[in-house]
Design a protein around this motif. Sequence first.
Motif, PDB file in Angstrom:
ATOM      1  N   HIS A  67       2.155   1.851  -5.166  1.00 33.75           N
ATOM      2  CA  HIS A  67       1.650   2.518  -6.211  1.00 33.75           C
ATOM      3  C   HIS A  67       0.340   3.127  -5.753  1.00 33.75           C
ATOM      4  N   LEU A  68      -0.503   1.852  -5.151  1.00 31.87           N
ATOM      5  CA  LEU A  68      -1.692   2.123  -4.591  1.00 31.87           C
ATOM      6  C   LEU A  68      -1.878   3.261  -3.593  1.00 31.87           C
ATOM      7  N   ALA A  69      -0.776   3.141  -2.617  1.00 29.06           N
ATOM      8  CA  ALA A  69      -0.660   4.189  -1.677  1.00 29.06           C
ATOM      9  C   ALA A  69      -0.430   5.644  -2.150  1.00 29.06           C
ATOM     10  N   ASN A  70       0.630   5.642  -3.325  1.00 31.03           N
ATOM     11  CA  ASN A  70       0.575   6.806  -3.904  1.00 31.03           C
ATOM     12  C   ASN A  70      -0.718   7.474  -4.633  1.00 31.03           C
ATOM     13  N   ASP A  71      -1.250   6.638  -5.338  1.00 36.57           N
ATOM     14  CA  ASP A  71      -2.594   7.086  -5.804  1.00 36.57           C
ATOM     15  C   ASP A  71      -3.517   7.763  -4.758  1.00 36.57           C
ATOM     16  N   ILE A  72      -3.588   6.828  -3.532  1.00 40.51           N
ATOM     17  CA  ILE A  72      -4.498   7.596  -2.710  1.00 40.51           C
ATOM     18  C   ILE A  72      -3.945   8.855  -2.200  1.00 40.51           C
ATOM     19  N   VAL A  73      -2.705   8.924  -1.984  1.00 40.58           N
ATOM     20  CA  VAL A  73      -1.754  10.402  -1.835  1.00 40.58           C
ATOM     21  C   VAL A  73      -2.382  11.456  -2.827  1.00 40.58           C
ATOM     22  N   ASP A  74      -2.216  11.036  -3.932  1.00 44.01           N
ATOM     23  CA  ASP A  74      -2.517  11.930  -5.086  1.00 44.01           C
ATOM     24  C   ASP A  74      -3.890  12.483  -5.091  1.00 44.01           C
ATOM     25  N   LYS A  75      -4.817  11.333  -4.988  1.00 45.55           N
ATOM     26  CA  LYS A  75      -6.146  11.627  -4.914  1.00 45.55           C
ATOM     27  C   LYS A  75      -6.808  12.478  -3.867  1.00 45.55           C
ATOM     28  N   PHE A  76      -6.105  12.185  -2.514  1.00 46.01           N
ATOM     29  CA  PHE A  76      -6.457  13.008  -1.263  1.00 46.01           C
ATOM     30  C   PHE A  76      -6.035  14.641  -1.515  1.00 46.01           C
ATOM     31  N   ASN A  77      -4.743  14.696  -2.032  1.00 44.66           N
ATOM     32  CA  ASN A  77      -4.211  15.813  -2.222  1.00 44.66           C
ATOM     33  C   ASN A  77      -4.894  16.686  -3.126  1.00 44.66           C
ATOM     34  N   ILE A  78      -5.460  16.267  -4.248  1.00 52.28           N
ATOM     35  CA  ILE A  78      -6.126  16.944  -5.487  1.00 52.28           C
ATOM     36  C   ILE A  78      -7.419  17.372  -4.696  1.00 52.28           C
ATOM     37  N   LYS A  79      -8.124  16.537  -4.096  1.00 47.40           N
ATOM     38  CA  LYS A  79      -9.497  16.709  -3.554  1.00 47.40           C
ATOM     39  C   LYS A  79      -9.437  17.715  -2.245  1.00 47.40           C
ATOM     40  N   PHE A  80      -8.559  17.501  -1.543  1.00 41.99           N
ATOM     41  CA  PHE A  80      -8.669  18.256  -0.366  1.00 41.99           C
ATOM     42  C   PHE A  80      -7.339  19.177   0.077  1.00 41.99           C
ATOM     43  N   GLY A  81      -6.477  19.371  -0.800  1.00 42.44           N
ATOM     44  CA  GLY A  81      -5.283  20.283  -0.897  1.00 42.44           C
ATOM     45  C   GLY A  81      -4.122  19.508  -0.266  1.00 42.44           C
ATOM     46  N   THR A  96      -1.778  17.534   1.501  1.00 42.27           N
ATOM     47  CA  THR A  96      -1.579  17.287   2.899  1.00 42.27           C
ATOM     48  C   THR A  96      -0.741  16.103   3.215  1.00 42.27           C
ATOM     49  N   LEU A  97      -0.571  15.338   2.218  1.00 45.18           N
ATOM     50  CA  LEU A  97       0.040  13.868   2.444  1.00 45.18           C
ATOM     51  C   LEU A  97       1.191  13.915   1.512  1.00 45.18           C
ATOM     52  N   LYS A  98       2.335  13.160   1.995  1.00 46.95           N
ATOM     53  CA  LYS A  98       3.550  13.075   1.150  1.00 46.95           C
ATOM     54  C   LYS A  98       3.398  11.787   0.361  1.00 46.95           C
ATOM     55  N   ASN A  99       4.214  11.738  -0.849  1.00 45.47           N
ATOM     56  CA  ASN A  99       4.291  10.454  -1.600  1.00 45.47           C
ATOM     57  C   ASN A  99       5.539   9.961  -1.211  1.00 45.47           C
ATOM     58  N   VAL A 100       5.477   8.629  -1.466  1.00 47.99           N
ATOM     59  CA  VAL A 100       6.359   7.681  -0.863  1.00 47.99           C
ATOM     60  C   VAL A 100       7.217   6.868  -2.085  1.00 47.99           C
ATOM     61  N   LYS A 101       8.461   6.748  -1.812  1.00 51.76           N
ATOM     62  CA  LYS A 101       9.291   6.086  -2.681  1.00 51.76           C
ATOM     63  C   LYS A 101       9.671   4.456  -2.198  1.00 51.76           C
ATOM     64  N   PRO A 102       9.531   3.429  -3.105  1.00 54.18           N
ATOM     65  CA  PRO A 102      10.105   2.194  -2.512  1.00 54.18           C
ATOM     66  C   PRO A 102      11.708   1.923  -2.621  1.00 54.18           C
ATOM     67  N   ILE A 103      12.144   1.357  -1.693  1.00 55.04           N
ATOM     68  CA  ILE A 103      13.615   1.072  -1.613  1.00 55.04           C
ATOM     69  C   ILE A 103      13.561  -0.441  -2.149  1.00 55.04           C
ATOM     70  N   LEU A 104      14.036  -0.855  -3.227  1.00 53.56           N
ATOM     71  CA  LEU A 104      14.124  -2.406  -3.428  1.00 53.56           C
ATOM     72  C   LEU A 104      15.549  -2.864  -3.083  1.00 53.56           C
ATOM     73  N   SER A 105      15.444  -4.157  -2.454  1.00 48.56           N
ATOM     74  CA  SER A 105      16.755  -4.559  -2.082  1.00 48.56           C
ATOM     75  C   SER A 105      17.314  -5.406  -3.388  1.00 48.56           C
ATOM     76  N   ASN A 106      18.533  -5.363  -3.607  1.00 41.18           N
ATOM     77  CA  ASN A 106      19.150  -5.779  -4.763  1.00 41.18           C
ATOM     78  C   ASN A 106      19.410  -7.291  -4.541  1.00 41.18           C
ATOM     79  N   THR A 107      19.039  -7.746  -3.435  1.00 38.08           N
ATOM     80  CA  THR A 107      19.321  -9.165  -3.163  1.00 38.08           C
ATOM     81  C   THR A 107      17.874  -9.803  -2.967  1.00 38.08           C
ATOM     82  N   PRO A 108      17.510 -10.758  -3.969  1.00 43.42           N
ATOM     83  CA  PRO A 108      16.362 -11.359  -3.720  1.00 43.42           C
ATOM     84  C   PRO A 108      16.310 -12.288  -2.513  1.00 43.42           C
TER      85      PRO A 108
END
Length: 348
Positions: free
Chosen positions: A179-193, A195-207
């Motif tokens: 989530h924090l990485a995506n916050d940084i991506v969003d902030k960066f893109n808003i401020k500077f245009g 540039t960066l891609k958002n990322v999705k987590p893949i959760l393993s279904n086996t703990p």
Amino acid sequence: MNECQDFRHSISLTGDRPTGPLHLGHYVGSLKTRLSLQDTCSKQFIMLADLQAMVNENMGMSTIKSYINEVVKDYISVGLSPDKNVIFTQSKITPLHEIITYYNTLITLSHLHHNPTIKQEMEDRATHAGTHQHCVSNNDHNMSINMHFLLHPVSQAADITAFNADVVPVGHDQLPLIHLANDIVDKFNIKFGQTLKNVKPILSNTPRLSGIDGRAKASKSLNNAIFLSDTTDIVKKKVHSMYTDPDHIHVSQPGKIEGNVVFEYLTAFYPNQEHIDELKQNYTRGGLGDMFLKNMLFKTLEDFLGPIRERRAQVTDEHVSAILDTGSQIAFDIAQSTLERIKNSMLL
Ligand code: TRP
């Protein structure tokens, strides 16, 4: 992991802190997902997060280096191919540091302080320090937190974005970092245009797997894990020392499945789950002995580990160095071009 998802156009990135050899818990919790992603993704990056290991675990670099060597052997021996994956060392990718500096301008101290992953890790450390040094207040401890430790979510955001990752296979505990990485991506893109891609987590279904002593987590420091590199004798000893149901003293007595580590490992590794379900019923009813189950688990793990050991025996230290050199060069070039893109957007 959702088997139906289409990852053909996705770039995946994961990292491991090289703080010990990998164990069966790593296999179930993350190596399995990576094995499937190496065939379904357009590209997979696997990073040995040596800098993170140095700071988070307070380990010396020579120890970390020997673990890097072991962990890469673990990767190859389970079937992660250096031809299909870019396997590299974090500390070799110097453009990451510059990226971190720019991301630091977008994030506040309170943002980091309130990140649940960091909060939890800080609490763990404060408790740990408290038991060793007596009376260290949480506040004092917070003030003595290593700066790079506090900043590691930013460092992880740099890791993820530098290689243009679309997906990051992680455990639940790491979600706030995504989530924090995506916050940084969003902030960066808003401020500077854009540039960066958002990322999705893949959760393993086996703990992750429990430790062989019944504790919630298998780990090297607790000495309660079965390593991918363990010999037959060691596996035998570990399986026979496994935590079952302490009240199941006679074979004829009913036994408990919950918290019974032998059943947990059989469920994770035995190929025929219907058979396991039958055994669970017999055990609960009474009449099935722990010794029988432990022998069955030992055989199951040997079948699984045999081919892994064979592959491992063929990987030399020179082979590992060559894999890391090639991977780190590829990763460096990609991170460098991301850095250029970031600087262009910032008009630097
Ligand atoms: N923090 C991860 C761990 O403790 C390791 C890691 C470092 C990582 N950088 C990453 C994981 C980027 C995923 C993506 O295991």
